[in-house]
Design an enzyme around this catalytic site. Structure first.
Site, PDB file in Angstrom:
ATOM      1  N   LYS A 133      -3.570   0.270 -20.097  1.00 64.63           N
ATOM      2  CA  LYS A 133      -4.240  -0.910 -19.932  1.00 64.63           C
ATOM      3  C   LYS A 133      -3.714  -2.120 -20.890  1.00 64.63           C
ATOM      4  O   LYS A 133      -3.096  -3.046 -20.262  1.00 64.63           O
ATOM      5  CB  LYS A 133      -5.900  -1.271 -19.265  1.00 64.63           C
ATOM      6  CG  LYS A 133      -5.890  -1.157 -17.524  1.00 64.63           C
ATOM      7  CD  LYS A 133      -5.489  -1.493 -16.810  1.00 64.63           C
ATOM      8  CE  LYS A 133      -5.588  -1.088 -15.579  1.00 64.63           C
ATOM      9  NZ  LYS A 133      -5.346  -1.858 -13.796  1.00 64.63           N
ATOM     10  N   GLY A 191     -36.350   6.208  -2.714  1.00 62.54           N
ATOM     11  CA  GLY A 191     -37.599   6.365  -3.429  1.00 62.54           C
ATOM     12  C   GLY A 191     -37.173   7.117  -5.132  1.00 62.54           C
ATOM     13  O   GLY A 191     -38.768   8.357  -5.106  1.00 62.54           O
ATOM     14  N   TYR A 209      -8.078   4.941 -20.107  1.00 62.15           N
ATOM     15  CA  TYR A 209      -7.731   4.366 -18.913  1.00 62.15           C
ATOM     16  C   TYR A 209      -7.705   2.690 -19.653  1.00 62.15           C
ATOM     17  O   TYR A 209      -6.920   1.838 -19.687  1.00 62.15           O
ATOM     18  CB  TYR A 209      -8.808   4.126 -18.156  1.00 62.15           C
ATOM     19  CG  TYR A 209      -9.179   2.774 -17.406  1.00 62.15           C
ATOM     20  CD1 TYR A 209      -8.306   3.141 -16.406  1.00 62.15           C
ATOM     21  CD2 TYR A 209      -9.960   2.313 -17.334  1.00 62.15           C
ATOM     22  CE1 TYR A 209      -8.018   2.266 -15.568  1.00 62.15           C
ATOM     23  CE2 TYR A 209     -10.035   1.148 -16.750  1.00 62.15           C
ATOM     24  CZ  TYR A 209      -8.694   1.006 -16.102  1.00 62.15           C
ATOM     25  OH  TYR A 209      -9.350  -0.109 -14.808  1.00 62.15           O
ATOM     26  N   ALA A 248      -3.392  -1.989  -7.717  1.00 56.97           N
ATOM     27  CA  ALA A 248      -3.075  -0.957  -8.053  1.00 56.97           C
ATOM     28  C   ALA A 248      -3.026  -0.417  -9.146  1.00 56.97           C
ATOM     29  O   ALA A 248      -2.515  -0.946 -10.458  1.00 56.97           O
ATOM     30  CB  ALA A 248      -2.213  -0.431  -7.243  1.00 56.97           C
ATOM     31  N   VAL A 305       0.703  -1.180  -0.205  1.00 63.91           N
ATOM     32  CA  VAL A 305       0.316  -0.059  -0.093  1.00 63.91           C
ATOM     33  C   VAL A 305       0.549   1.205   0.005  1.00 63.91           C
ATOM     34  O   VAL A 305       1.908   1.403   0.387  1.00 63.91           O
ATOM     35  CB  VAL A 305      -0.940  -0.068   1.413  1.00 63.91           C
ATOM     36  CG1 VAL A 305      -1.237  -1.396   1.073  1.00 63.91           C
ATOM     37  CG2 VAL A 305       0.549   0.306   3.120  1.00 63.91           C
TER      38      VAL A 305
END
Length: 319
Positions: free
Chosen positions: A145, A190, A141, A70, A35
């Protein structure tokens, strides 16, 4: 007994944390939470500091598998001036820095959590993406990837480190955020939603199903060198999703049958084209490869996963 050590990046995130907790419970692997800041996993397992692909070589000593969860994630409202450059810096360059260090440290397998956006943005109903389709990413993005996947495969061929790629669609479960959390909030309050006239099919994956597949890929011999798509195996239209989610919340979905074409037009006019497309269009994935190669089928059904998600949301509402 010395369990195989698994280094999990992004372990403070939605997927990474769920994976570490799963591994701790099942006690087949010994997770290390990698992390960049504080984590709720402190005290539960070893914690390593990790940011933007950088770590010390000694941190990977004795590690058998790296799971790289990550990433710089996709956002609906991008603010970076050079979005593709920023995605490449983290998702390609950072990934490869880590992967090269892993290979040098003798890590046997590198499991990369990619994205269905590598395949593309939409499918025609009944024509799902497969893991072996030609990639067709359409946004920064997805492009980043895809480039990371390509570089990882090349590194694997050069070094012998086994690379496994998993491309999830939308991931949901207890603690989910972003658009799925908004749906929960609107249904619980609702609100009348103009989504009753949509006739699409969307694949999603419950966090429990995703981490189960990841765990399978940690040591399954047939996973080496493969790319897998993942889902719950139960595709839903947007209205059906909302009705089942509302049922899990104990409320009734109030849906207005507005034509999808009008929603797409409205989304474009207010600068929310991407949101409208995700709500109105289809995106299905074929997970038959997972069953054929790995013997894997989703262990959690959609209604159970939604009930767990809804219960967690309602409990949080009380605090």
């Amino acid at each position: 007994m010395n369990l195989p050590k698994v280094w999990v990046t992004g372990a403070s995130g939605f997927v990474g944390e769920a994976l570490v907790l799963c591994l701790l419970v099942r006690k087949k692997f010994a997770p290390v939470a990698a992390v960049r800041g504080a984590t709720r996993l402190q005290g539960l397992c070893p914690v390593a500091r990790f940011e933007s692909g950088t770590c010390e070589a000694t941190q990977l000593a004795g590690v058998q598998v790296v799971v790289h969860a990550a990433a710089r994630v996709h956002v609906m409202s991008e603010t970076a001036g050079d979005a593709l450059g920023e995605f490449r810096r983290v998702n390609v360059e950072g990934t490869m820095q880590l992967a090269r260090m892993a290979a040098q440290a003798g890590v046997k397998r590198f499991v990369y959590i990619s994205s269905i956006k590598v395949n593309g943005e939409r499918t025609d109903p009944g024509q799902p993406f497969t893991a072996d389709d030609t990639a067709a990413p359409q946004d920064p993005y997805g492009i980043s990837k895809h480039e990371a996947e390509q570089a990882l495969r090349q590194l694997g061929e050069q070094t012998g480190m086994q690379v496994v790629i998993i491309r999830p669609p939308l991931v949901y479960g207890p603690g989910v955020k972003a658009n799925f959390l908004s749906l929960l909030q609107w249904l619980e309050k609702g609100f009348v939603l103009p989504l009753g006239g949509i006739r699409n099919q969307r694949s999603m994956v419950a966090i429990g199903n995703l981490v189960d597949l990841i765990e399978t890929c940690l040591d399954h011999p047939a996973a080496a060198g493969q790319t897998f798509l993942v889902s719950d195996g139960d595709d839903l239209s947007t209205p059906r999703l909302l009705k089942r989610l509302a049922s899990a919340l104990g409320v009734k979905a109030r849906l207005l049958p507005v034509p999808a074409a009008l929603l797409l037009l409205g989304g474009a006019l207010v600068g929310r084209r991407g949101v409208a497309q995700r709500v109105c269009e289809s995106l299905q994935v074929d997970i038959s490869k997972n069953r054929e190669l790995l013997g894997w089928v989703p262990p959690i059904d959609v209604d159970t996963a939604m009930r767990r998600t809804a219960n967690h949301f309602l409990e949080k509402q009380k605090t």
